[in-house]
Design an enzyme around this catalytic site. Structure first.
Site, PDB file in Angstrom:
ATOM      1  N   HIS A 139       0.820  -1.218   0.000  1.00 29.40           N
ATOM      2  CA  HIS A 139       0.000   0.000   0.000  1.00 29.40           C
ATOM      3  C   HIS A 139       0.853   1.267   0.000  1.00 29.40           C
ATOM      4  CE1 HIS A 139      -2.831   3.079   1.152  1.00 29.40           C
ATOM      5  NE2 HIS A 139      -2.261   3.194   2.344  1.00 29.40           N
TER       6      HIS A 139
ATOM      7  N   HIS B  19       3.943   6.594   5.628  1.00 31.30           N
ATOM      8  CA  HIS B  19       2.801   7.380   6.125  1.00 31.30           C
ATOM      9  C   HIS B  19       1.939   6.654   7.152  1.00 31.30           C
ATOM     10  CE1 HIS B  19       0.321   5.335   2.988  1.00 31.30           C
ATOM     11  NE2 HIS B  19      -0.665   5.557   3.830  1.00 31.30           N
TER      12      HIS B  19
ATOM     13  N   GLU C 145       0.882   5.411  12.853  1.00 31.17           N
ATOM     14  CA  GLU C 145      -0.483   4.980  13.143  1.00 31.17           C
ATOM     15  C   GLU C 145      -0.546   3.480  13.456  1.00 31.17           C
ATOM     16  OE1 GLU C 145      -3.258   6.741  13.243  1.00 31.17           O
ATOM     17  OE2 GLU C 145      -4.943   5.435  12.756  1.00 31.17           O
ATOM     18  N   ASP C 146       0.113   2.665  12.650  1.00 28.88           N
ATOM     19  CA  ASP C 146      -0.094   1.212  12.724  1.00 28.88           C
ATOM     20  C   ASP C 146       1.041   0.432  13.373  1.00 28.88           C
ATOM     21  OD1 ASP C 146      -2.420   1.699  11.389  1.00 28.88           O
ATOM     22  OD2 ASP C 146      -1.647   1.172   9.412  1.00 28.88           O
TER      23      ASP C 146
ATOM     24  N   ASP D 289      -2.983   8.555  -0.828  1.00 34.64           N
ATOM     25  CA  ASP D 289      -3.360   7.459   0.075  1.00 34.64           C
ATOM     26  C   ASP D 289      -4.818   7.082  -0.170  1.00 34.64           C
ATOM     27  OD1 ASP D 289      -3.412   5.736   2.368  1.00 34.64           O
ATOM     28  OD2 ASP D 289      -4.253   7.393   3.561  1.00 34.64           O
TER      29      ASP D 289
HETATM   30 MN    MN Z   1      -2.615   4.557   4.092  1.00 30.71          MN
END
Ligand code: MN
Length: 700
Positions: free
Chosen positions: A48, A72, A76-77, A139
């Site tokens: 991705h 990016h 977050e992940d 994105d």
């Molecule tokens: Mn993304």
């Protein structure tokens, strides 16, 4: 590493080796951070960010942006902190990643629900560094492209957010290619059936269109070559979503939308653009009022082009955009063109516009300090398809562009819509049908007992107004049907008024026919679904009596002029009181009246069952439409004098159609409303004596 190879090749085409090397490190960093994570499609997660970086690389974005794109999702992940990124890739890249992370955490359920505060945050992130939003858009684009593997609920939510938030932002930044793809993907996810139908139709139409497009292109090219102008021309195919929008907005019919052919002519200089425009207007007749010069006055997002519409061969509409190569690149990529075509221009207009807009936002933010006020101002910019209208006590009503006072009235309350009779815009009385514009204060004037006008359907644009008016007409139609049914039944009963019959008979028949009320039966008769003689027989059991009376009553049905929607006056011959008339039953029930010698009625003499003898009542009420054809010498002011003359007779003009004969004379057809033949004869006499009039006649 194989996942990185495609991207690497793309990067090498415009970045130097040391930058590509740094980006490769960012790739490895992200790949390791996402190790073991999978996307819903089952692919490794790293595919991705790589795809997102790829989208940005085709726009030639700088190394920092590509690195941030690859990383990016790591904050977050994954268990990665901002500091980790700072230490390896520097402050700027970390700030970009952080910016995207913040945006990702803002969940917009819909434009309406978008909390003012969240929206403000998003705008501010964008103002700080435009590249954050570019990464976010890329994105979103990749997520939309791979939407298929998500469950329906998530899919719909993301599609909606895309349509309502991200596509408008892409539009505001002048990135039409990005916006177009986001919209088409969003539309396909929100309305898969509609999308499939339109796609299939487009495919069907493509074959025929190709030929037409080629022949028009060749005509234009030949002309430009003959004039020594160098240009490239291409036929444009409308996006599926824009076809859908057009069908919804006005035309409604696919064929009509597809009857428009789009072309783009790209040339070297602005001067050539104007010369091409001149040649095109000479080659085909321009459609008045359709020329727009966005070159001299660019759109707010920096878009520049000349637009014109021409009447082509076979009456086809040809929409042409004319612009320079540079403007064309700008139109596709907007602010992103700054990176893509570095050498092309000192000041990228889209970028300048975007910066202007952003500094305005910044100022606005400092001056208002109120997020509601802020969001309202930004929304007007971002969603130009909407207008914001104030109620007299200062509430804001959000309406689609071109909404009218009637839409506004229904938006306030159904009762207000149903009983509105007039309106004041900024304290002035205006027509109920005119479009409203941003910031107006609208006061609706209602009257008790007022009713919606079926004519409103021709201009309202909100579904709320449309549905309510339709609902009202349906009921109105029923009232009219009952009235006509009653008269038909009375006729079958030998002109005996229903009032003279005991209620118990009606109750009995209602029960026998399993209806809820006798009105239902009358409505069915009025609509032509039940024969009046059958019901007459049920009310009057002696069959001989009924037949005898039916015979006695075999005189024509009288037309009063007050039958409302159950009687239609044929548009081919426009019968008016005094004319010999005949009625036919329409497919939807109800009568259509024609003049007895109307050409269209000739075939009906062979179908006597569809033929109803009718005659005018002695005192007919109401107004009737007639086409009046006047041939006049072409002189300045003649039309104005004639319309005054007609108006002075107390006759209303519904429509005027002018046919330029040979230039010396013209034939003007007035569709007028009057009470009968007498008034018509008077009017014709007055017009006949008027100077410059050659001929006047009732037109059929
Ligand atoms: Mn993304």
């Amino acid at each position: 590493m194989y996942l990185f190879n495609g991207l690497k090749e793309q990067l090498q085409s415009y970045l130097d080796a040391s930058q590509v090397e740094k980006i490769q490190q960012a790739y490895i960093f992200a790949r390791d951070a996402h190790d073991g994570q999978l996307r819903s499609s089952g692919d490794p997660y790293i595919t991705h960010p790589v795809a997102v970086a790829n989208i940005l690389a085709t726009l030639h974005l700088d190394a920092q942006t590509i690195m941030a794109a690859l990383m990016h999702d790591v904050i977050e992940d994954c268990e990665v902190t901002r500091d980790d990124i700072v230490s390896q890739f520097g402050e700027r890249v970390a700030a970009l990643v952080e910016g995207v992370t913040k945006l990702t955490q803002i969940k917009f359920r819909s434009r309406k629900e978008a909390q003012a505060e969240n929206f403000r945050k998003m705008m501010m992130a964008m103002v700080e560094d435009l590249r954050v939003v570019l990464i976010k858009l890329a994105d979103r684009l990749h997520n939309m492209r791979t939407l298929g593997s998500l469950n329906t609920e998530k899919r719909t939510r993301i599609a909606k957010e895309t349509m309502e938030i991200y596509a408008p932002i892409a539009n505001r930044l002048g990135m039409f290619a990005m916006r177009g793809e986001l919209e088409d993907l969003g539309f396909a996810a929100q309305y898969p059936m509609r999308c499939r139908v339109i796609k299939a139709e487009v495919k069907k139409a493509r074959g025929n269109r190709k030929e037409i497009i080629n022949s028009i292109s060749n005509n234009i090219l030949q002309r430009l070559n003959a004039e020594g102008i160098d240009a490239e021309i291409s036929g444009r195919e409308k996006s599926v979503f824009s076809i859908y929008k057009k069908m919804q907005a006005k035309v409604g019919v696919f064929d009509q939308v597809m009857d428009v052919y789009g072309f783009r002519v790209v040339t070297d200089t602005e001067d050539s653009c104007y010369r091409i425009l001149g040649q095109l207007h000479n080659l085909y007749r321009p459609v008045p009022g359709r020329f727009k010069d966005y070159m001299a006055i660019p759109k707010t997002n920096g878009y520049q082009s000349l637009h014109t519409t021409l009447k082509g061969p076979h009456g086809l509409h040809i929409e042409v955009q004319i612009r320079t190569t540079e403007m064309d690149q700008m139109a596709e990529n907007g602010v992103a063109a700054h990176w893509l075509y570095k050498g092309a221009s000192e000041a990228n207009r889209a970028e300048v516009k975007a910066r202007e807009w952003m500094s305005n936002l910044m100022e606005l933010q400092q001056n208002t300090g109120d997020s509601i006020e802020f969001i309202e101002s930004v929304k007007v910019d971002l969603f130009p398809d909407e207008v914001y209208i104030f109620t007299p006590n200062g509430n804001i009503i959000e309406l689609p562009k071109n909404a009218t006072p009637v839409d506004f009235a229904y938006a306030i309350h159904t009762d207000v819509g149903n009983s509105c009779i007039a309106c004041k815009v900024d304290s002035k009385i205006v027509s109920l049908s005119g479009p409203l514009t941003n910031g107006q204060t609208v006061e609706i004037i209602t009257a008790p007992g007022a009713k919606p006008n079926p004519g409103w359907l021709s201009f309202v644009i909100t579904s709320k107004a449309r549905t309510n008016i339709r609902h009202f007409i349906k009921n109105l139609r029923r009232d009219d049907a009952i009235n006509l049914g009653r008269r038909l039944l009375e006729k079958s009963l030998g002109n005996r008024p229903l009032d003279s019959i005991d209620q118990s008979h009606f109750d009995k028949v209602t029960k026998e026919t399993h209806k809820e009320s006798f009105d239902d039966i009358l409505a069915e008769i009025g609509l032509g679904q039940t024969a009046s003689v059958i019901i007459a027989h049920r009310l009057e059991p002696s069959i001989e009596d009924v037949i005898k009376k039916h015979k006695d009553s075999n005189r024509p049905l009288a037309i009063k002029g007050t039958e409302g929607m159950m009687i239609e006056y044929a548009k081919c011959c426009h019968p008016i009181p005094g004319d010999s008339i005949v009625g036919t039953i329409s497919s939807g029930g109800g009568f259509i009246l024609h003049q007895q010698d109307c050409r269209n009625i000739a075939e009906h003499s062979s179908k006597l069952d569809k033929y109803v003898p009718v005659q005018w009542e002695k005192n007919v009420e109401g107004v009737f439409r007639v086409n009046l054809k006047v041939e006049v010498v072409n002189r300045h002011g003649v039309l104005a004098k004639m319309t005054n003359l007609i108006a002075d007779e107390g006759v209303n003009i519904v429509n005027i159609d002018i046919d330029m004969n040979d230039g010396a004379t013209n034939i003007t057809t007035f569709l007028i409303e009057l009470t009968g033949r007498l008034q018509l004869a008077n009017l014709i006499r007055k017009i006949r004596v008027f100077n410059f009039v050659i001929k006047v006649s009732r037109n059929r």
